[in-house]
Design an enzyme around this catalytic site. Structure first.
Site, PDB file in Angstrom:
ATOM      1  N   GLY A 189       0.825  -1.209   0.000  1.00 36.89           N
ATOM      2  CA  GLY A 189       0.000   0.000   0.000  1.00 36.89           C
ATOM      3  C   GLY A 189       0.857   1.256   0.000  1.00 36.89           C
ATOM      4  O   GLY A 189       2.064   1.209   0.261  1.00 36.89           O
ATOM      5  N   GLN A 190       0.199   2.394  -0.257  1.00 39.31           N
ATOM      6  CA  GLN A 190       0.970   3.643  -0.387  1.00 39.31           C
ATOM      7  C   GLN A 190       1.631   4.078   0.925  1.00 39.31           C
ATOM      8  O   GLN A 190       2.777   4.540   0.919  1.00 39.31           O
ATOM      9  CB  GLN A 190       0.119   4.770  -0.956  1.00 39.31           C
ATOM     10  CG  GLN A 190      -1.108   5.130  -0.164  1.00 39.31           C
ATOM     11  CD  GLN A 190      -1.762   6.436  -0.638  1.00 39.31           C
ATOM     12  OE1 GLN A 190      -1.141   7.271  -1.275  1.00 39.31           O
ATOM     13  NE2 GLN A 190      -3.035   6.596  -0.310  1.00 39.31           N
ATOM     14  N   ALA A 226      -5.372  -2.589   4.847  1.00 38.19           N
ATOM     15  CA  ALA A 226      -6.775  -2.186   4.985  1.00 38.19           C
ATOM     16  C   ALA A 226      -7.503  -2.406   3.673  1.00 38.19           C
ATOM     17  O   ALA A 226      -6.887  -2.421   2.604  1.00 38.19           O
ATOM     18  CB  ALA A 226      -6.874  -0.712   5.376  1.00 38.19           C
ATOM     19  N   TYR A 256     -17.349   1.476   4.727  1.00 41.30           N
ATOM     20  CA  TYR A 256     -15.914   1.595   4.994  1.00 41.30           C
ATOM     21  C   TYR A 256     -15.685   2.233   6.370  1.00 41.30           C
ATOM     22  O   TYR A 256     -14.926   1.710   7.196  1.00 41.30           O
ATOM     23  CB  TYR A 256     -15.264   2.441   3.895  1.00 41.30           C
ATOM     24  CG  TYR A 256     -13.847   2.878   4.180  1.00 41.30           C
ATOM     25  CD1 TYR A 256     -12.787   1.978   4.100  1.00 41.30           C
ATOM     26  CD2 TYR A 256     -13.557   4.209   4.534  1.00 41.30           C
ATOM     27  CE1 TYR A 256     -11.477   2.385   4.367  1.00 41.30           C
ATOM     28  CE2 TYR A 256     -12.259   4.616   4.796  1.00 41.30           C
ATOM     29  CZ  TYR A 256     -11.230   3.708   4.709  1.00 41.30           C
ATOM     30  OH  TYR A 256      -9.941   4.115   4.972  1.00 41.30           O
TER      31      TYR A 256
HETATM   32  N1  LIG Z   1      -6.111   6.456   1.282  1.00 40.04           N
HETATM   33  C1  LIG Z   1      -6.726   7.369   2.036  1.00 40.04           C
HETATM   34  O1  LIG Z   1      -7.143   8.433   1.572  1.00 40.04           O
HETATM   35  C2  LIG Z   1      -6.893   7.117   3.502  1.00 40.04           C
HETATM   36  C3  LIG Z   1      -7.582   8.076   4.268  1.00 40.04           C
HETATM   37  C4  LIG Z   1      -7.734   7.865   5.630  1.00 40.04           C
HETATM   38  C5  LIG Z   1      -7.212   6.716   6.214  1.00 40.04           C
HETATM   39  N2  LIG Z   1      -6.562   5.801   5.437  1.00 40.04           N
HETATM   40  C6  LIG Z   1      -6.052   4.594   6.098  1.00 40.04           C
HETATM   41  O2  LIG Z   1      -4.644   4.591   5.962  1.00 40.04           O
HETATM   42  C7  LIG Z   1      -4.172   3.241   5.956  1.00 40.04           C
HETATM   43  C8  LIG Z   1      -3.233   3.038   4.782  1.00 40.04           C
HETATM   44  O3  LIG Z   1      -3.993   3.241   3.600  1.00 40.04           O
HETATM   45  P1  LIG Z   1      -3.336   3.363   2.168  1.00 40.04           P
HETATM   46  O4  LIG Z   1      -3.812   4.621   1.578  1.00 40.04           O
HETATM   47  O5  LIG Z   1      -1.884   3.064   2.230  1.00 40.04           O
HETATM   48  O6  LIG Z   1      -4.117   2.166   1.464  1.00 40.04           O
HETATM   49  P2  LIG Z   1      -3.739   1.287   0.206  1.00 40.04           P
HETATM   50  O7  LIG Z   1      -2.734   1.975  -0.636  1.00 40.04           O
HETATM   51  O8  LIG Z   1      -5.040   0.847  -0.379  1.00 40.04           O
HETATM   52  O9  LIG Z   1      -3.020   0.047   0.877  1.00 40.04           O
HETATM   53  C9  LIG Z   1      -3.681  -0.901   1.643  1.00 40.04           C
HETATM   54  C10 LIG Z   1      -2.900  -2.196   1.520  1.00 40.04           C
HETATM   55  O10 LIG Z   1      -3.515  -3.147   2.391  1.00 40.04           O
HETATM   56  C11 LIG Z   1      -3.429  -4.387   1.752  1.00 40.04           C
HETATM   57  N3  LIG Z   1      -4.401  -5.333   2.280  1.00 40.04           N
HETATM   58  C12 LIG Z   1      -5.751  -5.335   2.105  1.00 40.04           C
HETATM   59  N4  LIG Z   1      -6.274  -6.401   2.742  1.00 40.04           N
HETATM   60  C13 LIG Z   1      -5.240  -7.070   3.307  1.00 40.04           C
HETATM   61  C14 LIG Z   1      -5.137  -8.255   4.075  1.00 40.04           C
HETATM   62  N5  LIG Z   1      -6.233  -8.957   4.384  1.00 40.04           N
HETATM   63  N6  LIG Z   1      -3.911  -8.656   4.491  1.00 40.04           N
HETATM   64  C15 LIG Z   1      -2.814  -7.946   4.168  1.00 40.04           C
HETATM   65  N7  LIG Z   1      -2.827  -6.834   3.435  1.00 40.04           N
HETATM   66  C16 LIG Z   1      -4.043  -6.397   2.999  1.00 40.04           C
HETATM   67  C17 LIG Z   1      -3.679  -4.098   0.288  1.00 40.04           C
HETATM   68  O11 LIG Z   1      -3.162  -5.181  -0.429  1.00 40.04           O
HETATM   69  P3  LIG Z   1      -3.358  -5.361  -2.011  1.00 40.04           P
HETATM   70  O12 LIG Z   1      -2.332  -4.417  -2.584  1.00 40.04           O
HETATM   71  O13 LIG Z   1      -3.028  -6.788  -2.217  1.00 40.04           O
HETATM   72  O14 LIG Z   1      -4.775  -4.995  -2.289  1.00 40.04           O
HETATM   73  C18 LIG Z   1      -2.917  -2.798   0.106  1.00 40.04           C
HETATM   74  O15 LIG Z   1      -1.588  -3.034  -0.335  1.00 40.04           O
HETATM   75  C19 LIG Z   1      -5.431   2.362   5.933  1.00 40.04           C
HETATM   76  O16 LIG Z   1      -5.709   1.932   7.241  1.00 40.04           O
HETATM   77  C20 LIG Z   1      -6.530   3.302   5.488  1.00 40.04           C
HETATM   78  O17 LIG Z   1      -7.782   2.902   5.962  1.00 40.04           O
HETATM   79  C21 LIG Z   1      -6.387   5.972   4.115  1.00 40.04           C
END
Ligand SMILES: NC(=O)c1ccc[n+]([C@@H]2O[C@H](COP(=O)([O-])OP(=O)(O)OC[C@H]3O[C@@H](n4cnc5c(N)ncnc54)[C@H](OP(=O)(O)O)[C@@H]3O)[C@@H](O)[C@H]2O)c1
Length: 260
Positions: free
Chosen positions: A11-12, A64, A129
């Protein structure tokens, strides 16, 4: 040497944390970045097996289910990754005396406030979500006394699919874009959040509980798009539109500014 498990390594946020770790080499901490294929956190038996064979000091849960619109039709999957998985991680962290950093979201709020949301404000998520993330927060805090819940908002980075990378792609393709102008939040550079997490780990901070971390400026998606265009030299015409002209399966909070 202390061991730091980082889940969701593809993830990012995890990628930005990997960058921070690479640029700040330390012999005191060993970071273990595991992607979904190496540790599917929604599978209890895999989480248990991992912790059985590894003594962990810190767990940064970047894994996530983040597809906000899809979640409306995939509630079970969203809750598995965002709630059940956090329960498993928190249980194992508690058993090992490890600190859990669990990342959560501004979408736990309903967006009806016009004052920045504080960590102690009452959540009231309005989409699947947000509900799944709130349940994850509750498991983390209930099951492990050494838990940081870090709520953030509108996360962007050069990695993966997010508003920033989508805008760059669309701005390269189109002369004109219509962007929602009545949802307000604080864009957060994933790199800054990663640095914040890194600093919390290496400073051995014990200020457990809920914390808010977001970028410095509040704006609409329209204003964010304008900023992205300006900073990247695009001349795309960007038109403000109301949410009603851009219907999505999931409702979003209209105003989700985080305060601390
Ligand atoms: N993006 C936003 O704007 C935002 C805003 C507020 C909070 N957040 C929170 O910030 C955190 C990081 O988010 P992000 O933006 O980095 O999200 P992201 O880029 O979507 O990365 C999430 C990663 O989690 C992995 N994942 C999903 N299910 C999984 C599982 N069962 N076991 C292991 N890995 C799993 C995904 O794997 P795959 O690559 O295989 O799908 C993906 O690589 C999360 O908790 C998110 O809820 C994000």
């Amino acid at each position: 040497m202390k061991k730091v498990l980082v889940t969701g390594a593809n993830g990012q946020l995890a990628k930005c944390l990997q960058d921070v770790v690479t640029e700040n080499p330390t012999s005191n901490y060993q970071f273990l970045f595991l992607d979904r294929s190496q540790l599917d956190v929604s599978r209890k038996e895999l989480v248990e097996t991992f912790f059985f064979s590894n003594q962990i000091d810190f767990c940064v849960n970047c894994a996530a289910y983040t597809a906000v619109d899809l979640a409306e039709n995939e509630a079970e999957l969203a809750f598995k990754a965002n709630a059940d998985a956090v329960k498993y991680l928190a249980e194992e962290c508690a058993e090992q005396g490890a600190t859990l950093f669990h990342i959560s979201t501004d979408y736990v709020f309903d967006g009806k406030s016009r004052e920045p949301y504080l960590p102690e404000d009452k959540p009231n998520p309005i989409n699947v979500y947000g509900k799944s993330k709130l349940e994850g927060e509750r498991w983390a805090l209930e099951l492990n006394p050494r838990t940081f819940v870090i709520r953030t908002s509108w996360v962007y980075s050069p990695y993966g699919k997010n508003f920033y990378t989508t805008m760059l792609r669309l701005m390269a393709e189109k002369d004109e874009l219509n962007i929602v102008a009545d949802q307000i939040g604080k864009p957060t550079d994933a790199r800054d959040l990663a640095q914040y997490l890194y600093d919390l780990i290496v400073s051995e901070n014990h200020n457990y509980g809920i914390h808010h971390f977001s970028g410095p400026d509040q704006m609409s998606w329209f204003e964010f798009a304008q900023k992205i265009a300006k900073e990247n030299g695009f001349t795309t015409q960007i038109n403000p539109i109301p949410t009603s002209e851009y219907p999505t399966p999931a409702r979003r909070p209209m105003w989700s500014v985080l305060g601390d």
